[in-house]
Design a protein around this motif. Structure first.
Motif, PDB file in Angstrom:
ATOM      1  N   MET A   1      47.266  24.892  38.397  1.00 23.63           N
ATOM      2  CA  MET A   1      45.811  25.024  38.319  1.00 23.63           C
ATOM      3  C   MET A   1      45.321  26.038  39.343  1.00 23.63           C
ATOM      4  O   MET A   1      44.402  26.813  39.075  1.00 23.63           O
ATOM      5  N   LEU A   2      45.943  26.041  40.514  1.00 23.04           N
ATOM      6  CA  LEU A   2      45.609  27.039  41.515  1.00 23.04           C
ATOM      7  C   LEU A   2      46.033  28.422  41.054  1.00 23.04           C
ATOM      8  O   LEU A   2      45.321  29.412  41.262  1.00 23.04           O
ATOM      9  N   ARG A   3      47.198  28.491  40.423  1.00 22.90           N
ATOM     10  CA  ARG A   3      47.736  29.793  40.026  1.00 22.90           C
ATOM     11  C   ARG A   3      46.936  30.428  38.902  1.00 22.90           C
ATOM     12  O   ARG A   3      46.742  31.649  38.895  1.00 22.90           O
ATOM     13  N   ILE A   4      46.467  29.635  37.954  1.00 23.75           N
ATOM     14  CA  ILE A   4      45.671  30.233  36.877  1.00 23.75           C
ATOM     15  C   ILE A   4      44.335  30.727  37.407  1.00 23.75           C
ATOM     16  O   ILE A   4      43.838  31.786  36.992  1.00 23.75           O
ATOM     17  N   SER A   5      43.759  29.994  38.363  1.00 26.33           N
ATOM     18  CA  SER A   5      42.512  30.447  38.981  1.00 26.33           C
ATOM     19  C   SER A   5      42.745  31.724  39.768  1.00 26.33           C
ATOM     20  O   SER A   5      41.937  32.661  39.718  1.00 26.33           O
ATOM     21  N   SER A   6      43.870  31.782  40.481  1.00 25.69           N
ATOM     22  CA  SER A   6      44.200  32.971  41.253  1.00 25.69           C
ATOM     23  C   SER A   6      44.402  34.180  40.349  1.00 25.69           C
ATOM     24  O   SER A   6      43.998  35.295  40.676  1.00 25.69           O
ATOM     25  N   ALA A   7      45.028  33.959  39.192  1.00 20.94           N
ATOM     26  CA  ALA A   7      45.248  35.062  38.256  1.00 20.94           C
ATOM     27  C   ALA A   7      43.920  35.642  37.781  1.00 20.94           C
ATOM     28  O   ALA A   7      43.759  36.864  37.650  1.00 20.94           O
ATOM     29  N   ARG A   8      42.952  34.774  37.543  1.00 20.58           N
ATOM     30  CA  ARG A   8      41.625  35.242  37.135  1.00 20.58           C
ATOM     31  C   ARG A   8      40.979  36.048  38.271  1.00 20.58           C
ATOM     32  O   ARG A   8      40.367  37.088  38.037  1.00 20.58           O
ATOM     33  N   ASP A   9      41.104  35.531  39.492  1.00 15.95           N
ATOM     34  CA  ASP A   9      40.518  36.219  40.644  1.00 15.95           C
ATOM     35  C   ASP A   9      41.146  37.600  40.832  1.00 15.95           C
ATOM     36  O   ASP A   9      40.450  38.576  41.138  1.00 15.95           O
ATOM     37  N   LEU A  10      42.470  37.692  40.651  1.00 13.58           N
ATOM     38  CA  LEU A  10      43.141  38.981  40.815  1.00 13.58           C
ATOM     39  C   LEU A  10      42.710  39.962  39.727  1.00 13.58           C
ATOM     40  O   LEU A  10      42.566  41.162  39.982  1.00 13.58           O
ATOM     41  N   GLY A  11      42.503  39.449  38.526  1.00 10.25           N
ATOM     42  CA  GLY A  11      41.999  40.303  37.456  1.00 10.25           C
ATOM     43  C   GLY A  11      40.613  40.828  37.778  1.00 10.25           C
ATOM     44  O   GLY A  11      40.310  42.014  37.565  1.00 10.25           O
ATOM     45  N   GLU A  12      39.753  39.956  38.309  1.00  9.64           N
ATOM     46  CA  GLU A  12      38.417  40.392  38.684  1.00  9.64           C
ATOM     47  C   GLU A  12      38.466  41.370  39.844  1.00  9.64           C
ATOM     48  O   GLU A  12      37.675  42.322  39.900  1.00  9.64           O
ATOM     49  N   LEU A  13      39.404  41.150  40.782  1.00  9.51           N
ATOM     50  CA  LEU A  13      39.533  42.060  41.919  1.00  9.51           C
ATOM     51  C   LEU A  13      39.877  43.473  41.439  1.00  9.51           C
ATOM     52  O   LEU A  13      39.281  44.459  41.892  1.00  9.51           O
ATOM     53  N   GLN A  14      40.817  43.577  40.518  1.00 16.33           N
ATOM     54  CA  GLN A  14      41.185  44.888  39.998  1.00 16.33           C
ATOM     55  C   GLN A  14      40.003  45.553  39.296  1.00 16.33           C
ATOM     56  O   GLN A  14      39.711  46.737  39.513  1.00 16.33           O
ATOM     57  N   TRP A  15      39.301  44.782  38.472  1.00 12.32           N
ATOM     58  CA  TRP A  15      38.137  45.333  37.777  1.00 12.32           C
ATOM     59  C   TRP A  15      37.059  45.756  38.764  1.00 12.32           C
ATOM     60  O   TRP A  15      36.439  46.820  38.615  1.00 12.32           O
ATOM     61  N   THR A  16      36.803  44.939  39.789  1.00 14.82           N
ATOM     62  CA  THR A  16      35.752  45.236  40.759  1.00 14.82           C
ATOM     63  C   THR A  16      36.047  46.537  41.481  1.00 14.82           C
ATOM     64  O   THR A  16      35.151  47.374  41.685  1.00 14.82           O
ATOM     65  N   ARG A  17      37.296  46.734  41.874  1.00 16.74           N
ATOM     66  CA  ARG A  17      37.670  47.981  42.540  1.00 16.74           C
ATOM     67  C   ARG A  17      37.428  49.184  41.629  1.00 16.74           C
ATOM     68  O   ARG A  17      36.908  50.216  42.056  1.00 16.74           O
ATOM     69  N   GLU A  18      37.803  49.049  40.366  1.00 16.09           N
ATOM     70  CA  GLU A  18      37.648  50.155  39.422  1.00 16.09           C
ATOM     71  C   GLU A  18      36.170  50.408  39.105  1.00 16.09           C
ATOM     72  O   GLU A  18      35.732  51.570  39.039  1.00 16.09           O
ATOM     73  N   PHE A  19      35.412  49.339  38.920  1.00 14.45           N
ATOM     74  CA  PHE A  19      33.977  49.480  38.647  1.00 14.45           C
ATOM     75  C   PHE A  19      33.268  50.103  39.836  1.00 14.45           C
ATOM     76  O   PHE A  19      32.404  50.983  39.694  1.00 14.45           O
ATOM     77  N   LEU A  20      33.625  49.663  41.052  1.00  8.42           N
ATOM     78  CA  LEU A  20      33.044  50.205  42.267  1.00  8.42           C
ATOM     79  C   LEU A  20      33.266  51.712  42.332  1.00  8.42           C
ATOM     80  O   LEU A  20      32.348  52.479  42.673  1.00  8.42           O
TER      81      LEU A  20
END
Length: 214
Positions: A155-174
């Motif tokens: 459950m922690l790992r699936i949440s972390s995977a979502r966070d890492l996906g958002e992190l990559q998108w945020t960097r690219e969007f920024l």
């Protein structure tokens, strides 16, 4: 922070004054019933609630022979203030279990100035990086606790995977925002709506100044 409230205030702000049916139809084209979990029937009650609390003004039209009277909505001064409070809260604060908040904010980031959007995305990047740093310690705590079933770590790992996906998108969007993509408050609009669409896109609305706490 209510995603529904932000969406309703934001869409009224674009189309004001607008009828409930028009606003409902527009929001459904955004598929809010899917990603924001908004019941289409609750849009009308949400508008009435916002009016009851002073965020929207109700404008009554007179009944005629061929058309019943209808109610349209526009933001009050309190509604305009609440809109920016909710938008900024969604931009500046990462909510790992509520991705709908940033999804809603994306619909309205154009109403903030570019430098604030950049600062907010930089803050989100740091928050997501911190969540990633905390992840291995959270996993270790679960795995070392004999009272917790071992599958809970996933459950922690699936949440972390979502966070890492958002992190990559945020960097690219920024980076795209830094490079000048899109248009924000105080800038010439790079996109214009069809001529027959009544919106506020054509006006140069500048948001009230605000400084984040962090």
């Amino acid at each position: 922070m209510s995603t529904t409230r932000l969406l309703l205030l934001g869409v009224v702000r674009i189309f004001q004054p607008a009828y409930g049916y028009q606003l409902r139809r527009e929001l459904l084209t955004w598929n809010v019933q899917v990603w924001a979990n908004i019941n289409p029937g609750s849009i009308y009650s949400g508008l009435r609630t916002l009016a009851k609390h002073g965020y929207l003004a109700e404008i009554q039209t007179t009944e005629s022979d061929d058309r019943p009277g209808r109610t349209s909505y526009k933001l009050t001064a309190e509604g305009e203030s609440e809109y920016f409070i909710l938008l900024r809260e969604a931009l500046w604060n990462v909510a790992p279990f509520r991705p709908d908040r940033m999804q809603a904010a994306l619909s309205f980031l154009w109403s903030l100035k570019r430098d604030e959007v950049i600062a907010g995305l930089e803050s989100r990047t740091m928050q997501l990086e911190q969540l990633d740093k905390q992840q291995r310690f959270a996993e270790r705590g679960v795995l070392e606790d004999a009272a917790i079933p071992d599958h809970v770590v996933e459950m922690l790992r699936i949440s972390s995977a979502r966070d890492l996906g958002e992190l990559q998108w945020t960097r690219e969007f920024l980076q795209r925002v830094r490079d000048g993509e899109y248009s924000f408050a105080g800038e010439p609009r790079k996109w214009q709506p069809p001529a027959d669409l009544v919106t506020h896109w054509g006006s140069d609305q500048v948001p009230p100044e605000w400084q984040p706490d962090n």
